[in-house]
Design an enzyme around this catalytic site. Structure first.
Site, PDB file in Angstrom:
ATOM      1  N   THR A   1       0.845  -1.196   0.000  1.00  0.00           N
ATOM      2  CA  THR A   1       0.000   0.000   0.000  1.00  0.00           C
ATOM      3  C   THR A   1       0.879   1.245   0.000  1.00  0.00           C
ATOM      4  O   THR A   1       2.096   1.155   0.074  1.00  0.00           O
ATOM      5  CB  THR A   1      -0.921   0.021   1.237  1.00  0.00           C
ATOM      6  OG1 THR A   1      -0.105   0.164   2.404  1.00  0.00           O
ATOM      7  CG2 THR A   1      -1.756  -1.242   1.315  1.00  0.00           C
TER       8      THR A   1
ATOM      9  N   HIS B   1       1.135   3.358   2.408  1.00  0.00           N
ATOM     10  CA  HIS B   1       1.365   3.831   3.784  1.00  0.00           C
ATOM     11  C   HIS B   1       2.745   4.440   3.941  1.00  0.00           C
ATOM     12  O   HIS B   1       2.932   5.413   4.663  1.00  0.00           O
ATOM     13  CB  HIS B   1       1.169   2.689   4.793  1.00  0.00           C
ATOM     14  CG  HIS B   1       2.378   1.805   4.920  1.00  0.00           C
ATOM     15  ND1 HIS B   1       2.726   0.867   3.968  1.00  0.00           N
ATOM     16  CD2 HIS B   1       3.320   1.753   5.876  1.00  0.00           C
ATOM     17  CE1 HIS B   1       3.838   0.256   4.340  1.00  0.00           C
ATOM     18  NE2 HIS B   1       4.220   0.766   5.491  1.00  0.00           N
TER      19      HIS B   1
END
Length: 166
Positions: free
Chosen positions: A95, A97
């Site tokens: 992801t 993040h």
């Protein structure tokens, strides 16, 4: 310069200041422990090698890299801490993040440094994968912890130069 073109453990040590009476806070993220412990070992040994006393190196642990900013602020607010080294590792993963974490940590550490007028060193690896992290935590590209410690020492030297009376 990309670390694949430069060894993180090779740097100039010309004109380093005396750090025998300086105190360092080293914050270590507990996330990606294999990597961050290697970064800590590099930073700690480099500080000792260049004159820091073991009792003048204070370690603090934070759960993850995101928490390095607040931990650094707490260390920087202490009158007896001269420089802070923040060590972490945020691996890209599946992801985005890492984009948010890395930006927040870089901004946070910069803000702490500017707010307190103390060196706060960004010793956070931002690799694409675990192997790249290991390569930069004592592997084939050296140790970012070594580089972070030398950066802290050099910034203390610059601070001394700027604020000393001629």
């Amino acid at each position: 310069m990309a670390s694949d073109l430069k060894n993180l453990s090779v740097f100039s040590t010309d004109e380093l200041p005396d750090i025998s009476d300086r105190r360092f806070g080293i914050l270590v993220s507990e996330w990606n422990t294999e990597v961050t412990e290697a970064l800590f070992e590099g930073a700690y040994k480099t500080l000792l090698q260049h004159g820091a006393k073991p009792q003048n190196i204070i370690r603090g642990n934070v759960p993850g890299s995101y928490e390095l900013s607040l931990g650094s602020l707490w260390f920087a607010q202490r009158d007896d801490i001269d420089a802070i080294i923040a060590l972490g590792c945020v691996i890209q993963g599946e992801t985005k993040h890492n984009d948010y974490i890395n930006h927040a940590v870089a901004q946070g550490l910069t803000n702490v440094s500017l707010k307190t007028s103390k060196p706060v060193i960004f010793g956070v690896l931002t690799p694409n994968d675990q192997q790249q992290a290991l390569d930069r935590a004592g592997g084939k590209h050296g140790n970012k912890g070594d580089e972070a410690a030398i950066t802290a020492i050099k910034m203390l030297g610059l601070q001394q130069q700027v604020y000393s009376k001629f």
